[in-house]
Design a protein around this motif. Structure first.
Motif, PDB file in Angstrom:
ATOM      1  N   GLY A 214       0.795  -1.230   0.000  1.00 42.75           N
ATOM      2  CA  GLY A 214       0.000   0.000   0.000  1.00 42.75           C
ATOM      3  C   GLY A 214       0.823   1.275   0.000  1.00 42.75           C
ATOM      4  N   THR A 215       2.126   1.185  -0.265  1.00 44.82           N
ATOM      5  CA  THR A 215       2.966   2.383  -0.216  1.00 44.82           C
ATOM      6  C   THR A 215       3.158   3.034  -1.587  1.00 44.82           C
ATOM      7  N   LEU A 216       2.789   2.332  -2.665  1.00 47.36           N
ATOM      8  CA  LEU A 216       3.030   2.885  -4.009  1.00 47.36           C
ATOM      9  C   LEU A 216       1.746   3.188  -4.768  1.00 47.36           C
ATOM     10  N   GLY A 217       0.652   2.570  -4.370  1.00 48.25           N
ATOM     11  CA  GLY A 217      -0.615   2.773  -5.070  1.00 48.25           C
ATOM     12  C   GLY A 217      -1.685   1.916  -4.413  1.00 48.25           C
ATOM     13  N   VAL A 218      -2.935   2.223  -4.718  1.00 51.60           N
ATOM     14  CA  VAL A 218      -4.034   1.392  -4.197  1.00 51.60           C
ATOM     15  C   VAL A 218      -4.467   0.438  -5.307  1.00 51.60           C
ATOM     16  N   ILE A 219      -4.438  -0.832  -5.019  1.00 53.78           N
ATOM     17  CA  ILE A 219      -4.872  -1.843  -5.986  1.00 53.78           C
ATOM     18  C   ILE A 219      -6.400  -1.842  -5.994  1.00 53.78           C
ATOM     19  N   THR A 220      -6.991  -1.668  -7.182  1.00 55.18           N
ATOM     20  CA  THR A 220      -8.458  -1.633  -7.237  1.00 55.18           C
ATOM     21  C   THR A 220      -9.043  -2.865  -7.947  1.00 55.18           C
ATOM     22  N   ALA A 221      -8.235  -3.513  -8.799  1.00 51.31           N
ATOM     23  CA  ALA A 221      -8.717  -4.743  -9.444  1.00 51.31           C
ATOM     24  C   ALA A 221      -7.525  -5.639  -9.775  1.00 51.31           C
ATOM     25  N   VAL A 222      -7.827  -6.939  -9.862  1.00 47.16           N
ATOM     26  CA  VAL A 222      -6.771  -7.949 -10.031  1.00 47.16           C
ATOM     27  C   VAL A 222      -7.231  -8.952 -11.082  1.00 47.16           C
ATOM     28  N   SER A 223      -6.339  -9.356 -11.977  1.00 51.17           N
ATOM     29  CA  SER A 223      -6.659 -10.541 -12.777  1.00 51.17           C
ATOM     30  C   SER A 223      -5.618 -11.609 -12.457  1.00 51.17           C
ATOM     31  N   ILE A 224      -6.102 -12.806 -12.285  1.00 48.89           N
ATOM     32  CA  ILE A 224      -5.247 -13.863 -11.729  1.00 48.89           C
ATOM     33  C   ILE A 224      -5.530 -15.190 -12.435  1.00 48.89           C
ATOM     34  N   LEU A 225      -4.468 -15.917 -12.686  1.00 46.95           N
ATOM     35  CA  LEU A 225      -4.579 -17.204 -13.384  1.00 46.95           C
ATOM     36  C   LEU A 225      -4.899 -18.306 -12.370  1.00 46.95           C
ATOM     37  N   CYS A 226      -6.005 -19.012 -12.608  1.00 47.47           N
ATOM     38  CA  CYS A 226      -6.459 -20.007 -11.634  1.00 47.47           C
ATOM     39  C   CYS A 226      -6.328 -21.425 -12.180  1.00 47.47           C
ATOM     40  N   PRO A 227      -5.832 -22.359 -11.358  1.00 44.59           N
ATOM     41  CA  PRO A 227      -5.709 -23.738 -11.810  1.00 44.59           C
ATOM     42  C   PRO A 227      -7.058 -24.466 -11.790  1.00 44.59           C
ATOM     43  N   ARG A 228      -7.161 -25.563 -12.553  1.00 43.77           N
ATOM     44  CA  ARG A 228      -8.358 -26.410 -12.501  1.00 43.77           C
ATOM     45  C   ARG A 228      -8.445 -27.048 -11.131  1.00 43.77           C
ATOM     46  N   LYS A 229      -9.677 -27.301 -10.694  1.00 43.20           N
ATOM     47  CA  LYS A 229      -9.876 -27.960  -9.406  1.00 43.20           C
ATOM     48  C   LYS A 229      -9.381 -29.403  -9.523  1.00 43.20           C
ATOM     49  N   PRO A 230      -8.466 -29.815  -8.647  1.00 42.71           N
ATOM     50  CA  PRO A 230      -7.976 -31.184  -8.770  1.00 42.71           C
ATOM     51  C   PRO A 230      -9.094 -32.199  -8.503  1.00 42.71           C
ATOM     52  N   LYS A 231      -9.086 -33.302  -9.244  1.00 43.20           N
ATOM     53  CA  LYS A 231     -10.147 -34.315  -9.083  1.00 43.20           C
ATOM     54  C   LYS A 231      -9.915 -35.145  -7.835  1.00 43.20           C
ATOM     55  N   SER A 232      -8.652 -35.219  -7.438  1.00 45.30           N
ATOM     56  CA  SER A 232      -8.361 -36.050  -6.276  1.00 45.30           C
ATOM     57  C   SER A 232      -7.418 -35.307  -5.339  1.00 45.30           C
ATOM     58  N   VAL A 233      -7.859 -35.184  -4.072  1.00 47.04           N
ATOM     59  CA  VAL A 233      -7.017 -34.525  -3.065  1.00 47.04           C
ATOM     60  C   VAL A 233      -6.857 -35.460  -1.874  1.00 47.04           C
ATOM     61  N   ASN A 234      -5.627 -35.624  -1.428  1.00 42.00           N
ATOM     62  CA  ASN A 234      -5.361 -36.419  -0.217  1.00 42.00           C
ATOM     63  C   ASN A 234      -4.518 -35.589   0.727  1.00 42.00           C
ATOM     64  N   VAL A 235      -4.762 -35.765   2.019  1.00 44.18           N
ATOM     65  CA  VAL A 235      -3.921 -35.092   3.010  1.00 44.18           C
ATOM     66  C   VAL A 235      -3.393 -36.150   3.975  1.00 44.18           C
ATOM     67  N   VAL A 236      -2.100 -36.040   4.266  1.00 46.69           N
ATOM     68  CA  VAL A 236      -1.463 -36.983   5.187  1.00 46.69           C
ATOM     69  C   VAL A 236      -0.887 -36.191   6.342  1.00 46.69           C
ATOM     70  N   PHE A 237      -1.094 -36.680   7.561  1.00 43.70           N
ATOM     71  CA  PHE A 237      -0.511 -36.050   8.747  1.00 43.70           C
ATOM     72  C   PHE A 237       0.468 -37.052   9.350  1.00 43.70           C
ATOM     73  N   LEU A 238       1.745 -36.685   9.397  1.00 49.83           N
ATOM     74  CA  LEU A 238       2.780 -37.631   9.819  1.00 49.83           C
ATOM     75  C   LEU A 238       3.556 -37.101  11.025  1.00 49.83           C
ATOM     76  N   GLY A 239       4.165 -38.008  11.773  1.00 47.26           N
ATOM     77  CA  GLY A 239       5.013 -37.606  12.898  1.00 47.26           C
ATOM     78  C   GLY A 239       6.440 -38.076  12.674  1.00 47.26           C
ATOM     79  N   CYS A 240       7.410 -37.221  13.051  1.00 47.56           N
ATOM     80  CA  CYS A 240       8.829 -37.574  12.905  1.00 47.56           C
ATOM     81  C   CYS A 240       9.543 -37.367  14.244  1.00 47.56           C
ATOM     82  N   GLU A 241      10.589 -38.136  14.454  1.00 45.59           N
ATOM     83  CA  GLU A 241      11.360 -38.010  15.700  1.00 45.59           C
ATOM     84  C   GLU A 241      12.354 -36.848  15.652  1.00 45.59           C
TER      85      GLU A 241
END
Ligand code: FAD
Ligand code: 2HG
Ligand code: ZN
Length: 477
Positions: A214-241
């Motif tokens: 916000g120090t150089l200008g006020v952003i009023t609009a944005v165009s952004i490239l969006c990826p396709r929604k992945p068909k498969s999502v997995n999340v793994v929670f792991l523990g390490c020593e």
């Protein structure tokens, strides 16, 4: 000697008069807020650690209104604090003194979505999560995701160059933002709202504003490239020593999951203790010194499951990880992610929090936490480490029962010197704002900082845009 974290002196900006308010009311009828109770939330940051004393909150809806406001403020020498969702963590989003708060919250229209190219164009005040919901209905996702998604706005994300949880996969906003519309300090509208992937006609001006807080200008609009929604999502929670095993798991994971790896995040056992204590979130696996959140995103559930299975088998048989759990259904994926996303919230319940957001060579990132614990001994309440391992970005947080100048003096400049000795960055993704502005020299050469000062002077000669932020006090703003 003045402390680099001390409040800067108020610069000689004019104070808002009744005539100024009459002008604002003319262009923003009903959206010029002066009731102290309504202005108050915008004077205080998310962490409740910085408080300004602004008496005016302006809520424009259009670029033209922003242009009129800035043109007027510039001619009257009135300072302005651009504000999005006010979730920033470095005191950049709130006024320091009586700067006028220019909120983008009502600039929340989606302007266009091209379902062939995946380019979304919207006003700056769109809330990140709302954009995600909009895109998901159209089989796309936003290329960035962060814990503050329910409140932060795309304009604020761009202004801070927010990183977040998907940067490992989709890269930074310097790559995904294709265009910006901006209003400069004197009210000029700069239309760089391109939707093209490729455009080498001269300097890429929009890049200068990504991360400019916000120090150089006020952003009023944005165009952004969006990826396709992945068909498969997995999340793994792991523990390490050990952290060494965590790094080896990262190496193994990059090799075996390859193109489907979309996040590799970590938290330490101190974070888990705070999640348990303050948010009552249970640990889904057995207690370990380190926890990893891995996300895969792909287009073929069978292929992804097979890859993940092979990786987990290898990680377990080679004893890199000691325990773990996998989620494929949405509710469990969300629950596992919240263990990582809600650490910041848990910390706010632990006491006054000193935050450090450090980039380091990935193999050094936990050493800083260990050294800090040794260095502080029992002076701190909690010293925790978490963050974006995949991006070499550590979030080191230190809490104490209340604000503690002696503790702060023990942390700083120790943490900055440590970081500079490895050529790290003292702000990986949160920016400098008010809190870190004077530490910029730990990560940037003085010639580079001087050039930044010249750019600021060229674009905002009177220094009305977000004064006291980002640039150090020794550069005249
Ligand atoms: P604000 O906080 O309102 O403003 C931030 C800065 O941008 C200020 O300097 C402000 O003046 C400027 N600004 C805002 N809007 C505009 C505009 N339209 N034009 C010009 N300047 C503007 N950050 C990360 O990088 N990664 C994370 O994973 C992450 N997680 C977070 C999790 C939590 C729980 C919280 C509270 C914060 C987190 N953040 C993270 C911090 C992050 O910077 C912000 O959440 C977000 O990017 C800021 O957006 P905002 O709309 O809230 O901006
Ligand atoms: C995150 O990655 C955010 O969770 C916030 O960047 C980090 O609160 C912090 O220190
Ligand atoms: Zn982060």
């Amino acid at each position: 000697k003045v402390s680099p974290s001390a409040a800067p002196e108020r610069l000689p900006f004019c104070r808002v008069t009744e005539e100024d308010l009459a002008f604002f009311r003319k262009i923003l009828a009903g959206r010029t807020i002066v009731d102290p109770d309504l202005v108050e939330p915008s004077n205080v940051d998310w962490l409740k650690s910085v408080r300004g004393s602004s008496e005016v909150l302006l809520r424009p809806q259009t670029t033209e209104e922003v242009s009129q406001i800035l043109s007027y403020c510039n001619s009257r020498n009135l300072a302005v604090n651009p504000q999005g969702g006010n979730t920033g963590l470095v005191g950049g989003s709130v006024p320091v003194y009586d700067e006028i708060i220019l909120s983008t919250s009502l600039m929340n229209k989606i302007l266009n979505f091209d379902s062939i190219s995946g380019v979304l164009t919207c006003q700056a005040g769109c809330v990140l999560e709302n954009l995600s919901f909009y895109l998901e209905e159209r089989d796309y996702i936003m290329p960035l995701d962060l814990g503050a998604k329910g409140s932060c706005q795309i304009g604020g994300n761009v202004a801070t160059n927010a990183g977040g949880l998907r940067l490992l996969r989709y890269g930074s906003l310097h790559g995904t933002v294709l265009g910006l519309e901006l209003v400069l300090a004197d009210g000029q509208v700069l239309d760089c709202l391109s939707t093209l992937r490729k455009d080498n006609t001269g300097y890429d001006l929009k890049q200068l504003f990504i991360g400019s807080e916000g120090t150089l200008g006020v952003i009023t609009a944005v165009s952004i490239l969006c990826p396709r929604k992945p068909k498969s999502v997995n999340v793994v929670f792991l523990g390490c020593e050990t952290f060494e095993q965590l790094l080896k798991t990262f190496q193994l994971c990059k090799g075996m999951l390859g193109e489907i790896l979309s996040a590799f995040e970590f938290l330490d056992s101190e974070c888990m203790r705070l999640l348990n204590t303050h948010l009552k979130l249970p640990n889904p696996i057995s207690d370990c010194p380190f926890y990893i959140v891995i996300e895969t995103s792909g287009s073929d559930p069978t292929h992804d499951a097979q890859k993940l299975h092979n990786f987990l088998e290898e990680a377990m048989t080679s004893s890199l990880v000691s325990d773990g759990t996998v989620a494929t259904e949405e509710a469990k994926i969300k629950a596992l992610w919240s263990l990582r996303e809600r650490v910041t919230e848990a910390l706010t319940h632990d006491g006054f929090t000193y935050k450090y957001d450090i980039s380091l060579p990935v193999e050094r990132i936990y050493q800083l936490v260990t050294d800090m614990r040794k260095h502080l001994g029992n002076r701190a309440k909690s010293v925790v480490g978490y963050g974006h391992v995949g991006d070499g970005n550590l979030h080191l947080n230190v809490t104490s029962p209340s604000k503690d100048p002696a503790l702060l003096a023990a942390i700083e400049p120790f943490v900055y010197e440590w970081t500079a000795s490895c050529r790290g960055s003292i702000s990986a993704e949160h920016g400098l704002g008010l809190k870190k502005r004077n530490y910029i020299y730990y990560s940037k050469q003085s010639q580079a900082v001087a050039l930044m000062g010249n750019i600021k002077a060229m674009l905002d000669p009177k220094g009305i845009l977000n004064p006291y932020k980002t640039l150090p006090d020794n550069l005249k703003q």
